[in-house]
Design an enzyme around this catalytic site. Structure first.
Site, PDB file in Angstrom:
ATOM      1  N   LYS A  11       0.845  -1.205   0.000  1.00 27.96           N
ATOM      2  CA  LYS A  11       0.000   0.000   0.000  1.00 27.96           C
ATOM      3  C   LYS A  11       0.874   1.247   0.000  1.00 27.96           C
ATOM      4  CE  LYS A  11       0.668   1.174   4.609  1.00 27.96           C
ATOM      5  NZ  LYS A  11       1.415   2.342   5.100  1.00 27.96           N
ATOM      6  N   GLY A 102       7.355   1.272   4.960  1.00 30.60           N
ATOM      7  CA  GLY A 102       6.123   2.061   5.057  1.00 30.60           C
ATOM      8  C   GLY A 102       5.063   1.627   4.053  1.00 30.60           C
ATOM      9  N   GLY A 104       3.488  -1.441   4.324  1.00 30.44           N
ATOM     10  CA  GLY A 104       2.576  -2.411   4.941  1.00 30.44           C
ATOM     11  C   GLY A 104       2.940  -3.861   4.700  1.00 30.44           C
ATOM     12  N   GLY A 105       4.216  -4.164   4.492  1.00 28.83           N
ATOM     13  CA  GLY A 105       4.621  -5.538   4.147  1.00 28.83           C
ATOM     14  C   GLY A 105       4.158  -6.585   5.151  1.00 28.83           C
ATOM     15  N   SER A 107       1.931  -6.302   7.472  1.00 33.00           N
ATOM     16  CA  SER A 107       0.467  -6.266   7.652  1.00 33.00           C
ATOM     17  C   SER A 107      -0.259  -6.974   6.509  1.00 33.00           C
ATOM     18  CB  SER A 107      -0.018  -4.819   7.718  1.00 33.00           C
ATOM     19  OG  SER A 107       0.639  -4.137   8.751  1.00 33.00           O
ATOM     20  N   ASP A 140      -2.505  -1.448  10.392  1.00 31.58           N
ATOM     21  CA  ASP A 140      -2.647  -1.479   8.931  1.00 31.58           C
ATOM     22  C   ASP A 140      -3.263  -2.781   8.410  1.00 31.58           C
ATOM     23  OD1 ASP A 140      -1.543   1.020   8.675  1.00 31.58           O
ATOM     24  OD2 ASP A 140       0.441   0.317   8.059  1.00 31.58           O
TER      25      ASP A 140
END
Ligand code: C5P
Length: 288
Positions: A11, A102, A104-105, A107, A140
């Site tokens: 994202k 940042g 979202g890996g 998540s 996230d």
């Protein structure tokens, strides 16, 4: 025993404002989550018994802090507690999203595990139930469980789906960052951004990311990358960094910008998606 391979899309935060701090220390945010047509891949295999294991090593991530394994354990406990079926699983994450970028890996991997094992084990949890379980793993996770680009509030869990249409971005990975809790704790962070009405009727680019001044002050490499990118457009930060991105008018422009920047940075052109590709993978008849 069954196996399922799912995408785990990255994202971007098209803007990110911190609007306040809750009594529990977490921060209230307003942001737009743009899902991408690029990310990790998660391979799930059900196993006999109840153990949750890795199918392969994940360099740089200890098993004890692997959110994908924790997601499987949380789902298994919830299923047992509510008398639903569950089982064991072997989980392999093919990592492409850089750690601490940042994007979202961790998540998105966790969300794909929740969605995939819910289908494989036949737990029968709804998306809302899975998103609630995901929120306990990280702020996230819910947007990836719902699988739709969205306006987000709260800590990122109150979601209003958005149609962002065809958009292209150039990602620039400056290679250095600062861990998320330390940026949220930074005394220089603006925490009182005015609350905006949800919607796209404004220049998201101009709204910016409240973490950018803090991060670029602490990491000169981020400030340098942003200065170099500024000759091509308005550089933006996603999440708490350290990935910077430019929005491109179309695919050809994104590819041209990528070749202009690639001598200096690890860069990638990516397309936005309104709907997560996970939903399409799960919509195949055997997982309906
Ligand atoms: O939810 P996640 O695990 O990504 O958050 C990591 C840390 O970032 C939290 O422990 C908290 O310190 C901080 N955070 C916050 N407010 C948010 C999200 C994260 O203060 N909305």
């Amino acid at each position: 025993m069954a196996e399922l391979t799912l995408p785990a899309p990255a994202k971007l935060n098209l803007f990110l404002h911190v609007t306040g701090r809750r009594p529990d220390g977490y921060h209230e945010l307003q942001t737009v989550f743009q899902l991408l047509d690029w990310g990790d891949e998660v391979v799930l295999a059900t196993t006999r018994g109840s153990s949750i294991d890795r199918g392969a090593d994940l360099p740089g991530v200890e098993e004890s802090s692997d959110l994908a394994l924790r997601a499987a354990k949380v789902l298994q406990s919830a299923a047992r507690a509510r008398g639903r079926p569950s089982g064991g699983a072997s989980i392999t994450v093919h990592k492409r999203i850089p750690l601490g970028s940042g994007m979202g890996g961790a998540s998105t991997d966790a969300a794909s595990v929740l969605l995939g094992l819910n289908a494989l084990w036949d737990c029968g949890f709804s998306r809302d139930e899975l998103a609630a379980l995901g929120l306990g793993l990280g702020a996230d996770v819910p947007v990836f469980v719902h699988g739709q680009s969205a306006w987000a509030e709260g800590v990122g869990e109150r979601l209003t789906p958005l149609c962002l249409g065809e958009r292209w971005y150039v990602l620039v990975f400056p290679g250095e960052g600062v861990d998320t809790p330390s940026l949220f704790a930074d005394p220089g962070l603006r925490r009182n951004a005015p609350r905006l009405e949800p919607g796209l009727e404004r220049d998201l680019c101009a709204l910016g990311n409240d973490f950018f001044p803090v991060l670029s002050g602490r990491v000169p490499a981020v400030a340098r990358a942003a200065r170099r990118m500024a000759q091509f457009g308005v550089p933006r930060l996603t999440g708490t960094g350290s990935t910077l991105f430019l929005e491109a008018a179309d695919e050809a422009t994104a590819n041209r910008l990528t070749s202009d920047l690639k001598n200096h940075y690890n860069v990638r052109a990516v397309r936005g998606r309104d709907r997560s590709p996970v939903a399409d993978s799960l919509a195949r008849p055997e997982h309906e």
